[in-house]
Design a protein around this motif. Structure first.
Motif, short mmCIF file in Angstrom:
data_model
loop_
_atom_site.label_atom_id
_atom_site.label_comp_id
_atom_site.label_asym_id
_atom_site.label_seq_id
_atom_site.Cartn_x
_atom_site.Cartn_y
_atom_site.Cartn_z
N ALA A 97 0.82 -1.21 0.00
CA ALA A 97 0.00 0.00 0.00
C ALA A 97 0.86 1.26 0.00
O ALA A 97 0.39 2.33 -0.40
CB ALA A 97 -0.95 -0.01 1.20
N GLY A 142 -0.96 -0.04 -11.78
CA GLY A 142 -2.05 -0.80 -11.18
C GLY A 142 -1.81 -2.30 -11.13
O GLY A 142 -2.76 -3.07 -11.20
N GLU A 159 -2.97 -5.74 -6.44
CA GLU A 159 -4.38 -5.93 -6.11
C GLU A 159 -4.55 -5.86 -4.60
O GLU A 159 -3.67 -6.27 -3.86
CB GLU A 159 -4.85 -7.30 -6.59
CG GLU A 159 -4.68 -7.53 -8.08
CD GLU A 159 -4.98 -8.97 -8.47
OE1 GLU A 159 -5.53 -9.73 -7.65
OE2 GLU A 159 -4.65 -9.33 -9.61
N GLY A 160 -5.69 -5.39 -4.17
CA GLY A 160 -6.01 -5.37 -2.75
C GLY A 160 -6.41 -4.00 -2.29
O GLY A 160 -6.06 -2.98 -2.89
N GLU A 161 -7.14 -3.99 -1.20
CA GLU A 161 -7.68 -2.74 -0.65
C GLU A 161 -7.23 -2.52 0.79
O GLU A 161 -7.62 -1.54 1.40
CB GLU A 161 -9.22 -2.78 -0.69
CG GLU A 161 -9.80 -2.97 -2.08
CD GLU A 161 -9.68 -1.73 -2.93
OE1 GLU A 161 -9.77 -0.63 -2.38
OE2 GLU A 161 -9.51 -1.88 -4.16
N GLY A 162 -6.43 -3.44 1.32
CA GLY A 162 -6.04 -3.35 2.72
C GLY A 162 -5.15 -2.16 3.01
O GLY A 162 -4.66 -1.49 2.10
N ASP A 163 -4.94 -1.91 4.28
CA ASP A 163 -4.12 -0.78 4.71
C ASP A 163 -2.63 -1.01 4.51
O ASP A 163 -1.86 -0.06 4.51
CB ASP A 163 -4.37 -0.48 6.19
CG ASP A 163 -5.77 0.06 6.44
OD1 ASP A 163 -6.39 0.58 5.49
OD2 ASP A 163 -6.24 -0.06 7.59
N ARG A 206 -0.38 -5.79 -0.47
CA ARG A 206 -0.98 -5.89 -1.80
C ARG A 206 -0.43 -7.14 -2.47
O ARG A 206 0.63 -7.64 -2.09
CB ARG A 206 -0.64 -4.68 -2.68
CG ARG A 206 -1.17 -3.35 -2.19
CD ARG A 206 -2.66 -3.23 -2.48
NE ARG A 206 -3.17 -1.90 -2.19
CZ ARG A 206 -3.59 -1.47 -1.01
NH1 ARG A 206 -3.52 -2.28 0.03
NH2 ARG A 206 -4.07 -0.26 -0.84
#
Length: 122
Positions: free
Chosen positions: A73, A80, A83-87, A90
């Protein structure tokens, strides 16, 4: 190359996975990005390091190669790839050799961006 580890070579010698060749190709792409990147075995998997952990393979994946960037992150990712949305973490996925070739430059730019961040240049 001088940044390859005999311990990781030994790990790969015993690695029985249909994606072995792809994982080896991803390994080469990462290590070829910068000679300052080294590798070791952590968490029972090859892990790339430079002033901290960069990324580790998820070795149980049998349909693709999966490389988890521990602090992904924080890394600039203009293409891009991650992938991933965590804090924090990735993941980069590579479906086959052709997919790796398409993503090779973006992967190597991520490695170089990590180095720049660690050296206070990012």
């Amino acid at each position: 190359m001088g940044n390859r580890s005999p311990d990781v070579d030994e790990w790969f010698a015993a690695y029985d996975n249909p994606q072995r060749d792809l994982v080896l190709a991803v390994r080469a792409a990462v290590l070829d990005a910068d000679d300052r990147v080294s590798e070791t075995i952590k968490w029972k998997a090859p892990t790339f390091v430079y002033k901290g952990n960069i990324a580790s393979f998820y070795p149980k994946t049998k349909t693709h190669a999966s490389l988890m960037f521990h602090r992904g992150a924080e890394i600039p990712d203009p293409d891009g790839l991650l992938e991933g949305e965590g804090d924090v973490s990735r993941v980069a996925r590579f479906l086959d050799a052709d997919d790796l070739e398409v993503k090779r430059l973006a992967l190597q730019q991520l490695i170089r961006a990590w180095i720049a961040l660690q050296d206070g240049e990012g």
